[in-house]
Write a protein that holds these residues in place. Sequence first.
Motif, mmCIF file in Angstrom:
data_model
loop_
_atom_site.group_PDB
_atom_site.id
_atom_site.type_symbol
_atom_site.label_atom_id
_atom_site.label_comp_id
_atom_site.label_asym_id
_atom_site.label_seq_id
_atom_site.Cartn_x
_atom_site.Cartn_y
_atom_site.Cartn_z
ATOM 1 N N GLY A 52 13.040 24.101 -1.269
ATOM 2 C CA GLY A 52 12.922 23.074 -0.249
ATOM 3 C C GLY A 52 11.676 23.248 0.596
ATOM 4 N N LEU A 53 11.292 24.494 0.853
ATOM 5 C CA LEU A 53 10.116 24.782 1.669
ATOM 6 C C LEU A 53 8.847 24.228 1.040
ATOM 7 N N ALA A 54 8.817 24.126 -0.295
ATOM 8 C CA ALA A 54 7.650 23.581 -0.995
ATOM 9 C C ALA A 54 7.804 22.092 -1.269
ATOM 10 N N VAL A 55 9.004 21.671 -1.664
ATOM 11 C CA VAL A 55 9.218 20.286 -2.095
ATOM 12 C C VAL A 55 9.160 19.304 -0.923
ATOM 13 N N ILE A 56 9.821 19.616 0.173
ATOM 14 C CA ILE A 56 9.897 18.664 1.282
ATOM 15 C C ILE A 56 8.524 18.363 1.886
ATOM 16 N N PRO A 57 7.713 19.374 2.238
ATOM 17 C CA PRO A 57 6.389 19.033 2.796
ATOM 18 C C PRO A 57 5.491 18.302 1.802
ATOM 19 N N THR A 58 5.515 18.727 0.530
ATOM 20 C CA THR A 58 4.669 18.075 -0.474
ATOM 21 C C THR A 58 5.077 16.621 -0.661
ATOM 22 N N ALA A 59 6.365 16.383 -0.816
ATOM 23 C CA ALA A 59 6.847 15.004 -0.959
ATOM 24 C C ALA A 59 6.547 14.191 0.297
ATOM 25 N N GLY A 60 6.691 14.809 1.464
ATOM 26 C CA GLY A 60 6.430 14.097 2.709
ATOM 27 C C GLY A 60 4.987 13.645 2.834
ATOM 28 N N ILE A 61 4.064 14.514 2.450
ATOM 29 C CA ILE A 61 2.642 14.156 2.501
ATOM 30 C C ILE A 61 2.352 12.973 1.581
ATOM 31 N N MET A 62 2.888 13.044 0.366
ATOM 32 C CA MET A 62 2.621 11.974 -0.608
ATOM 33 C C MET A 62 3.325 10.679 -0.225
ATOM 34 N N LEU A 63 4.550 10.774 0.265
ATOM 35 C CA LEU A 63 5.248 9.573 0.714
ATOM 36 C C LEU A 63 4.494 8.899 1.850
ATOM 37 N N GLY A 64 3.966 9.708 2.758
ATOM 38 C CA GLY A 64 3.201 9.148 3.868
ATOM 39 C C GLY A 64 1.969 8.408 3.394
ATOM 40 N N GLY A 65 1.243 9.005 2.441
ATOM 41 C CA GLY A 65 0.061 8.340 1.909
ATOM 42 C C GLY A 65 0.398 7.063 1.164
ATOM 43 N N ALA A 66 1.429 7.113 0.324
ATOM 44 C CA ALA A 66 1.832 5.923 -0.429
ATOM 45 C C ALA A 66 2.358 4.842 0.505
ATOM 46 N N MET A 67 3.088 5.238 1.543
ATOM 47 C CA MET A 67 3.614 4.270 2.505
ATOM 48 C C MET A 67 2.475 3.555 3.225
ATOM 49 N N ASN A 68 1.480 4.305 3.701
ATOM 50 C CA ASN A 68 0.362 3.689 4.406
ATOM 51 C C ASN A 68 -0.405 2.724 3.502
ATOM 52 N N THR A 69 -0.644 3.143 2.265
ATOM 53 C CA THR A 69 -1.382 2.286 1.334
ATOM 54 C C THR A 69 -0.589 1.030 1.012
ATOM 55 N N THR A 70 0.710 1.186 0.782
ATOM 56 C CA THR A 70 1.553 0.027 0.485
ATOM 57 C C THR A 70 1.593 -0.948 1.649
ATOM 58 N N SER A 71 1.731 -0.426 2.858
ATOM 59 C CA SER A 71 1.772 -1.281 4.048
ATOM 60 C C SER A 71 0.480 -2.072 4.189
ATOM 61 N N LEU A 72 -0.653 -1.386 4.083
ATOM 62 C CA LEU A 72 -1.942 -2.053 4.261
ATOM 63 C C LEU A 72 -2.243 -3.015 3.112
ATOM 64 N N ALA A 73 -2.003 -2.554 1.882
ATOM 65 C CA ALA A 73 -2.273 -3.403 0.723
ATOM 66 C C ALA A 73 -1.442 -4.681 0.775
ATOM 67 N N GLY A 74 -0.167 -4.542 1.094
ATOM 68 C CA GLY A 74 0.690 -5.713 1.185
ATOM 69 C C GLY A 74 0.277 -6.642 2.308
ATOM 70 N N ARG A 75 -0.077 -6.065 3.438
ATOM 71 C CA ARG A 75 -0.484 -6.879 4.587
ATOM 72 C C ARG A 75 -1.769 -7.646 4.293
ATOM 73 N N TYR A 76 -2.750 -6.939 3.719
ATOM 74 C CA TYR A 76 -4.011 -7.598 3.373
ATOM 75 C C TYR A 76 -3.785 -8.677 2.313
ATOM 76 N N ALA A 77 -2.920 -8.395 1.363
ATOM 77 C CA ALA A 77 -2.672 -9.338 0.273
ATOM 78 C C ALA A 77 -2.032 -10.625 0.796
ATOM 79 N N TYR A 78 -0.998 -10.485 1.611
ATOM 80 C CA TYR A 78 -0.331 -11.676 2.147
ATOM 81 C C TYR A 78 -1.264 -12.472 3.063
ATOM 82 N N GLN A 79 -2.087 -11.752 3.836
ATOM 83 C CA GLN A 79 -3.041 -12.445 4.706
ATOM 84 C C GLN A 79 -4.055 -13.227 3.883
ATOM 85 N N ALA A 80 -4.518 -12.629 2.785
ATOM 86 C CA ALA A 80 -5.481 -13.317 1.924
ATOM 87 C C ALA A 80 -4.862 -14.572 1.297
ATOM 88 N N LEU A 81 -3.600 -14.467 0.907
ATOM 89 C CA LEU A 81 -2.933 -15.636 0.320
ATOM 90 C C LEU A 81 -2.789 -16.759 1.334
#
Length: 259
Positions: A134-163
């Motif tokens: 858990g000491l290795a999995v939780i921080p690693t997954a958290g970092i990646m989830l955070g990056g994917a979440m930010n990219t998804t939020s921005l990509a989706g927002r920009y995409a809908y705005q462009a449409l």
Amino acid sequence: MTGLADSVVRIGPALAVALVLLSMLAIGLNYLGRTGHAVDAAVSILRAAGQLAVLAAVLALVIASLWASAAFVLLMSGVAAWTSAGRMLPERNWASAGWRVHATNAARCLLPVAAPTAVVVIALVLSGVLPPTGLAVIPTAGIMLGGAMNTTSLAGRYAYQALRDRHGEVEAALSLGLSDSEAREMIVRPAAASALIPGLDQTKSVGLVTIPGAFVGMVLGGASVAAAAVMQLFVLIALLGVSSVALVVTAAMVSRHAR
């Protein structure tokens, strides 16, 4: 208090005052600048304080068990997907939508947010790169989830705005015989691609502009600077990888499901 924490920041009354002043700065400037994010900033700060307190308590309980850690990562994935789903659409649209719309959008966001993270973490554990703890999995997954979440939020927002802004171009593409998803994709992909710029800049400027926390934490914890550098390189490349997947999947998702 002495030890590793005090090597980075001294915990005490002065830190408490600094946190209050910095919070007032963030909230006050958003209010005076009429950005519309003053309340959001205040809520974010309060949530961060409460959630970190809960996190400290929960980690003490689940980190010793790999299965409990995996369950905690699933919870993190759900929250990340829900956050991205809410950020994609204008606030008035999200607020007026029913719970079924919320649930549907959040479930769709699990694909760009959680799927790439799960694949990478499982592959790293099975290959022996990441210890099955858990000491290795939780921080690693958290970092990646955070990056994917930010990219998804921005990509989706920009995409809908462009449409919304370039609806006429979509109609023109439809008149030329393109399908709905093909017409939207012409507009969505270039707009959504902007979401990867922060990740690209972070990777290109590391060591020259920024000194990441993982690097500093490992060095202060006793690791060699070489080991810390390798670890940070792994984190940055993994983040860029999952963020790239999140970008492509989000663009395809908006192209297919936008109305």
